[in-house]
Design an enzyme around this catalytic site. Structure first.
Site, short mmCIF file in Angstrom:
data_model
loop_
_atom_site.label_atom_id
_atom_site.label_comp_id
_atom_site.label_asym_id
_atom_site.label_seq_id
_atom_site.Cartn_x
_atom_site.Cartn_y
_atom_site.Cartn_z
N GLU A 256 0.47 -1.20 -0.27
CA GLU A 256 0.21 0.11 -0.05
C GLU A 256 0.86 1.01 -0.14
OE1 GLU A 256 -3.51 -0.65 2.71
OE2 GLU A 256 -2.43 -1.99 3.09
N SER B 18 -6.52 -1.92 2.11
CA SER B 18 -6.66 -1.64 0.64
C SER B 18 -7.01 -3.30 -0.17
CB SER B 18 -5.68 -1.06 0.75
OG SER B 18 -5.44 -0.07 0.39
N TYR C 180 -9.93 3.42 -5.42
CA TYR C 180 -8.90 4.27 -5.38
C TYR C 180 -9.12 5.19 -6.61
CZ TYR C 180 -6.97 3.24 -0.81
OH TYR C 180 -6.80 2.04 0.49
N ARG D 160 -11.71 2.96 11.10
CA ARG D 160 -13.11 2.77 10.10
C ARG D 160 -13.21 1.59 10.25
NH1 ARG D 160 -10.73 2.79 5.00
NH2 ARG D 160 -11.32 0.88 4.45
N ASP E 34 -15.46 -1.43 8.94
CA ASP E 34 -16.55 -1.95 7.44
C ASP E 34 -17.12 -3.21 7.40
OD1 ASP E 34 -14.42 -0.44 6.15
OD2 ASP E 34 -12.86 -1.63 6.00
N GLU F 31 -14.23 -5.89 9.49
CA GLU F 31 -12.70 -5.79 9.92
C GLU F 31 -12.16 -4.32 10.38
OE1 GLU F 31 -9.62 -4.84 7.17
OE2 GLU F 31 -10.88 -5.93 6.10
N ASN G 128 -10.30 -0.84 10.55
CA ASN G 128 -8.92 -0.53 9.98
C ASN G 128 -8.45 0.98 10.85
OD1 ASN G 128 -8.56 -1.30 6.97
ND2 ASN G 128 -10.83 -0.38 7.56
N GLY H 52 -7.41 5.43 5.10
CA GLY H 52 -6.71 6.09 4.43
C GLY H 52 -7.47 7.58 4.40
#
Length: 323
Positions: free
Chosen positions: A13, A146, A213, A252, A254, A267, A269, A273
């Site tokens: 990443e 990612s 992205y 974050r 998900d 998961e 994070n 990002g």
């Protein structure tokens, strides 16, 4: 303040980390701070010690993936006494390892999709995998972000391809039940849950690297299309996942939400990002915050936590002193 931003690194990443790091550097400079951008190399411990000696007061971690998001750098900064934003070493390590975090979620009663650890010594056939998890199923490396190395397997050939891809990223691979439904993400800043975002990929139903992205790769719906009750269940599950891993600062969560609006945590994070297409800045914008305001709140949150946990200077307090 004198601030060092760590961006780049060695993980898959790396490029996304650079985008995050540069965006955060600009925001911190707009706030009036003196900022230096560093791409970590093998000499990072020495480099950080030198920066500390030269007056560095804070380190902003903009790294993603192994080596930056897994507690390694966080532990190094703890040793050096340099404050940083986000979760500490243990929470970072737990969240980075998807298998460990899923085991914790299950133990704590947090809904997470069923899974099987892939064992090269005793490989399962496609039929056996389907019998356990249904079809399609998700192939995942245990410690990447990612969506790197993740794929959806719909037959024996795509399972073999998915396993090869996942093993190229991690030595530990698992298979997960695919949850049809909606992709929901929740950003949380020290217990404050931001508005939920529903993610709709431009192509197909898989929120992959391109969808994350590439400009126009996905649509972010705020408010999401969940009912009030469904949203409340998502927020409760997401906040609980954040708490049981011991997360701090911005993280974050998900989730997938099925047809009955039941949430399934995928998961957490711990260093999400911060790019122009990233989710956390979008969620903050729904609160009326600019990107710079989000960075400022993250910085102030980190400084307050650092101040509350900083040990007292030697010789202070009520400890008896030597004669």
């Amino acid at each position: 303040m004198n601030i060092v931003v760590l961006a780049g690194g060695r993980s898959a990443e790396r490029q996304i980390s650079w985008v995050t790091g540069k965006a955060c550097k600009r925001a911190l400079e707009d706030l009036g701070h003196r900022v230096k951008l560093i791409d970590p190399e093998e000499d990072l411990p020495l480099r950080l010690w030198q920066e500390r000696q030269a007056g560095c007061e804070f380190v902003w971690i903009a790294l993603h993936g192994p080596g930056g998001e897994d507690g390694v750098v966080q532990g190094m900064l703890e040793w050096l006494g340099l404050p940083y934003q986000g979760s500490g070493p243990l929470a970072s390590a737990l969240a980075m390892d998807k298998l460990v975090s899923k085991q914790i979620f299950r133990a704590e009663g947090i809904p997470t999709p069923e899974w099987l650890v892939w064992d090269e010594a005793q490989p399962l056939s496609w039929a056996e995998c389907v019998a356990h998890l249904g079809s399609p199923l998700v192939v995942k490396p245990s410690n990447s972000g990612s969506t790197v190395g993740i794929s959806i397997a719909r037959d024996e050939m795509s399972l073999a391809q998915g396993l090869a891809l996942a093993r190229s990223v991690s030595s530990r691979v698992f298979l997960e039940r695919y949850i049809p439904g909606k992709e929901i993400t929740l950003s949380i800043l020290s217990g404050q849950v931001f508005p939920a975002i529903e993610i709709i990929p431009a192509q197909g139903d898989f929120y992959d690297y391109e969808a994350k992205y590439a400009p126009g790769g996905s649509r972010h719906l705020i408010p999401c299309s969940l009912s009030g009750a469904g949203l409340a269940r998502c927020e409760a599950a997401g906040l609980r996942a954040y708490q049981v891993l011991g997360c701090e600062g911005l993280a974050r969560v998900d989730l997938r939400v099925d047809a009955d609006e039941n949430p399934w945590v995928l998961e957490v994070n711990t260093l999400p990002g911060m790019t122009p297409t990233s989710l956390c800045p979008d969620a903050a914008a729904a609160l009326g915050w600019t990107f710079t305001e989000l960075v400022e709140r993250m910085l102030q949150d980190a400084l307050q936590r650092a101040a509350s946990t900083r040990p007292a200077p030697s010789g202070s307090g009520s400890s008896p002193q030597p004669a």
